[in-house]
Design a protein around this motif. Structure first.
Motif, mmCIF file in Angstrom:
data_model
loop_
_atom_site.group_PDB
_atom_site.id
_atom_site.type_symbol
_atom_site.label_atom_id
_atom_site.label_comp_id
_atom_site.label_asym_id
_atom_site.label_seq_id
_atom_site.Cartn_x
_atom_site.Cartn_y
_atom_site.Cartn_z
ATOM 1 N N ILE A 48 0.839 -1.204 0.000
ATOM 2 C CA ILE A 48 0.000 0.000 0.000
ATOM 3 C C ILE A 48 0.872 1.252 0.000
ATOM 4 C CG2 ILE A 48 -1.602 1.351 1.428
ATOM 5 C CD1 ILE A 48 -2.924 -1.331 2.194
ATOM 6 N N ILE A 49 1.904 1.274 0.828
ATOM 7 C CA ILE A 49 2.800 2.441 0.882
ATOM 8 C C ILE A 49 3.533 2.617 -0.442
ATOM 9 C CG2 ILE A 49 4.914 3.310 1.956
ATOM 10 C CD1 ILE A 49 3.841 2.162 4.605
ATOM 11 N N ALA A 50 3.994 1.522 -1.046
ATOM 12 C CA ALA A 50 4.690 1.604 -2.326
ATOM 13 C C ALA A 50 3.755 2.123 -3.423
ATOM 14 C CB ALA A 50 5.269 0.248 -2.709
ATOM 15 N N TRP A 55 2.079 6.575 -6.899
ATOM 16 C CA TRP A 55 1.017 7.428 -7.403
ATOM 17 C C TRP A 55 1.361 8.908 -7.186
ATOM 18 C CZ3 TRP A 55 -2.927 6.832 -10.528
ATOM 19 C CH2 TRP A 55 -3.897 7.816 -10.591
ATOM 20 N N LEU A 56 1.879 9.257 -6.009
ATOM 21 C CA LEU A 56 2.232 10.654 -5.741
ATOM 22 C C LEU A 56 3.386 11.109 -6.637
ATOM 23 C CD1 LEU A 56 1.921 10.799 -1.867
ATOM 24 C CD2 LEU A 56 0.412 11.851 -3.558
ATOM 25 N N ARG A 61 5.398 14.198 -11.266
ATOM 26 C CA ARG A 61 6.060 14.247 -12.573
ATOM 27 C C ARG A 61 5.151 14.882 -13.614
ATOM 28 N NH1 ARG A 61 8.232 9.108 -11.189
ATOM 29 N NH2 ARG A 61 6.509 8.083 -12.200
ATOM 30 N N ARG A 62 3.870 14.529 -13.590
ATOM 31 C CA ARG A 62 2.925 15.109 -14.548
ATOM 32 C C ARG A 62 2.764 16.609 -14.318
ATOM 33 N NH1 ARG A 62 -2.147 11.006 -15.497
ATOM 34 N NH2 ARG A 62 -0.977 9.447 -16.649
ATOM 35 N N ALA A 63 2.679 17.012 -13.043
ATOM 36 C CA ALA A 63 2.537 18.432 -12.724
ATOM 37 C C ALA A 63 3.787 19.198 -13.142
ATOM 38 C CB ALA A 63 2.262 18.616 -11.236
#
Length: 102
Positions: A48-50, A55-56, A61-63
């Motif tokens: 879950i942490i990975a 995701w973050l 990177r997209r931002a």
């Protein structure tokens, strides 16, 4: 008070050894099961942490590729980069004649 050592028969001794082996085996089995459960929960937490970290990072990177700050959401009809309006604000004291009275 003195305890007397009661002599047990061979059947009682064998039953005691078998009982002790059964208790040790049960304790070892329960320990192995608890260890497996704890390792399983740790593995689920790590996944879950990975996934959350991935995701973050993907969002950052997209931002960054769009030139936005992290978490920036542009309103419809506004440019993606937006404008920064700088200003200064100070609150006067109650002795100030321009201070609003309530």
């Amino acid at each position: 008070m003195r305890m007397q050592n009661v002599e047990r028969g061979p059947i009682a001794r064998v039953a005691g050894v078998i009982g002790a082996i059964a208790v040790i085996a049960l304790a070892a089995t329960l320990g192995i099961v608890m260890l497996a459960v704890m390792l399983g929960l740790a593995l689920i937490g790590a996944v879950i942490i990975a996934a959350r970290t991935w995701w973050l990072r993907r969002q950052m990177r997209r931002a960054a590729a769009r030139g936005e700050g992290f978490g920036h959401t542009a309103r419809p009809g506004t440019p993606a980069h937006g404008r920064v309006i700088e200003g200064e604000y100070s609150r006067g004291s109650k002795d100030d004649p321009h201070h609003p009275r309530r």
